[in-house]
Design an enzyme around this catalytic site. Structure first.
Site, PDB file in Angstrom:
ATOM      1  N   ASP A 198       0.980  -1.271   0.091  1.00 27.06           N
ATOM      2  CA  ASP A 198      -0.038  -0.050  -0.050  1.00 27.06           C
ATOM      3  C   ASP A 198       0.814   1.406  -0.034  1.00 27.06           C
ATOM      4  OD1 ASP A 198      -1.996  -2.035   0.057  1.00 27.06           O
ATOM      5  OD2 ASP A 198      -2.809  -1.315   1.941  1.00 27.06           O
ATOM      6  N   LYS A 230      -6.458  -4.822  -3.265  1.00 28.66           N
ATOM      7  CA  LYS A 230      -6.949  -5.589  -2.185  1.00 28.66           C
ATOM      8  C   LYS A 230      -7.996  -4.725  -1.542  1.00 28.66           C
ATOM      9  CE  LYS A 230      -3.444  -4.574   1.489  1.00 28.66           C
ATOM     10  NZ  LYS A 230      -4.344  -3.424   1.972  1.00 28.66           N
ATOM     11  N   CYS A 240      -2.204  -2.716   7.713  1.00 27.09           N
ATOM     12  CA  CYS A 240      -2.355  -3.599   6.565  1.00 27.09           C
ATOM     13  C   CYS A 240      -0.975  -4.403   6.465  1.00 27.09           C
ATOM     14  CB  CYS A 240      -2.406  -2.616   5.221  1.00 27.09           C
ATOM     15  SG  CYS A 240      -4.053  -1.959   5.099  1.00 27.09           S
TER      16      CYS A 240
HETATM   17  C1  C5J Z   1      -3.301   0.333   5.592  1.00 26.96           C
HETATM   18  C2  C5J Z   1      -4.984   1.671   6.786  1.00 26.96           C
HETATM   19  N1  C5J Z   1      -2.673   0.271   4.239  1.00 26.96           N
HETATM   20  N2  C5J Z   1      -4.153   1.958   7.680  1.00 26.96           N
HETATM   21  N3  C5J Z   1      -4.538   1.024   5.813  1.00 26.96           N
HETATM   22  O1  C5J Z   1      -2.576   0.261   6.501  1.00 26.96           O
HETATM   23  O2  C5J Z   1      -6.327   2.040   6.517  1.00 26.96           O
END
Ligand code: C5J
Length: 225
Positions: A25, A130, A163
């Site tokens: 991400d 995802k 994530c």
């Molecule tokens: C991720 C989030 N990528 N913190 N998403 O950690 O909402």
């Protein structure tokens, strides 16, 4: 058996098949102003400090011909893959699907959903879209790992305790040997990052291993060059 001997809580074995770099991400939504991360009240600049280390690690994997997989937390235009509970959750000024300065929040077709240019995927590097926090939920991640004959996953990206940790735990439960790269993952909350690292290596590495990118690069170059 080759290993990264500096890893905690004990040396991380390096396989004869290829270890895979998983970058979670690193999309504008979390790392640049105007995205989901900022709308939740976070200072996104704290996440940016890992970019140079992550770029060094990514460059090493590419140079050695080792597989790289990127993920994005992403929803389709209709948000049909997003449970209403996820949209409702959080104290954000912009909800998932709302129009923000970089397009619709966490929607895959938006500019804000793309990976930052510094770490942009190159041809042949899969990008997993995802809808959840974990990389396995409702994705083709398992299929891609099987097609790569992967057994060892090296986790990086943001955010550490959401994530990244969720994906690493999912992978651990599926039998993958998981290593988290301390200086290539970041959280908006330093104490949450520290706790995650502590949890991973606690109880004899109950979820996996942790090490720094410099040590990993040096070991990978020794073994796979
Ligand atoms: C991720 C989030 N990528 N913190 N998403 O950690 O909402």
């Amino acid at each position: 058996m080759n290993s990264i001997h500096t890893a905690k809580p004990y040396p991380y074995p390096l396989p004869n098949n290829k270890p895979c770099l998983v970058i979670i991400d690193m999309q504008k939504d979390f790392v640049e102003p105007g995205g989901f991360g900022e709308s939740l009240g976070n200072d996104v600049s704290v996440l940016r400090k890992i970019i140079p280390n992550l770029l060094d690690l990514l460059t090493c994997f590419r140079k050695l011909g080792l597989p790289v997989i990127h993920t994005r937390e992403a929803h389709n235009d209709e948000l049909s893959d997003c449970p209403p509970s996820k949209i409702a959750r959080g104290n954000s000024t912009l909800k998932i699907g709302d129009e923000g300065p970089m397009g619709r929040i966490l929607v895959s077709s938006s500019d804000g959903n793309q990976i930052i240019p510094e770490l942009a995927p190159i041809e042949g590097e899969p990008v997993i879209l995802k809808p959840g926090k974990g990389a396995f939920h409702n994705t083709n991640f398992s299929k891609i790992l099987t097609s790569l004959n992967a057994s060892h996953l090296i986790f990086t990206g943001v955010t550490t305790e959401v994530c990244v940790q969720t994906s690493m735990r999912e992978a651990n439960d599926r039998g993958y040997e998981c290593l988290l790269v301390d200086d290539c993952t970041e959280s908006y909350f330093p104490e949450f990052k520290k706790s995650t690292i502590d949890m991973v290596i606690a109880q004899g590495g109950i979820v996996g291993w942790v090490d720094q990118s410099e040590n990993i690069i040096s070991a990978l170059e020794d073994v796979y060059e």
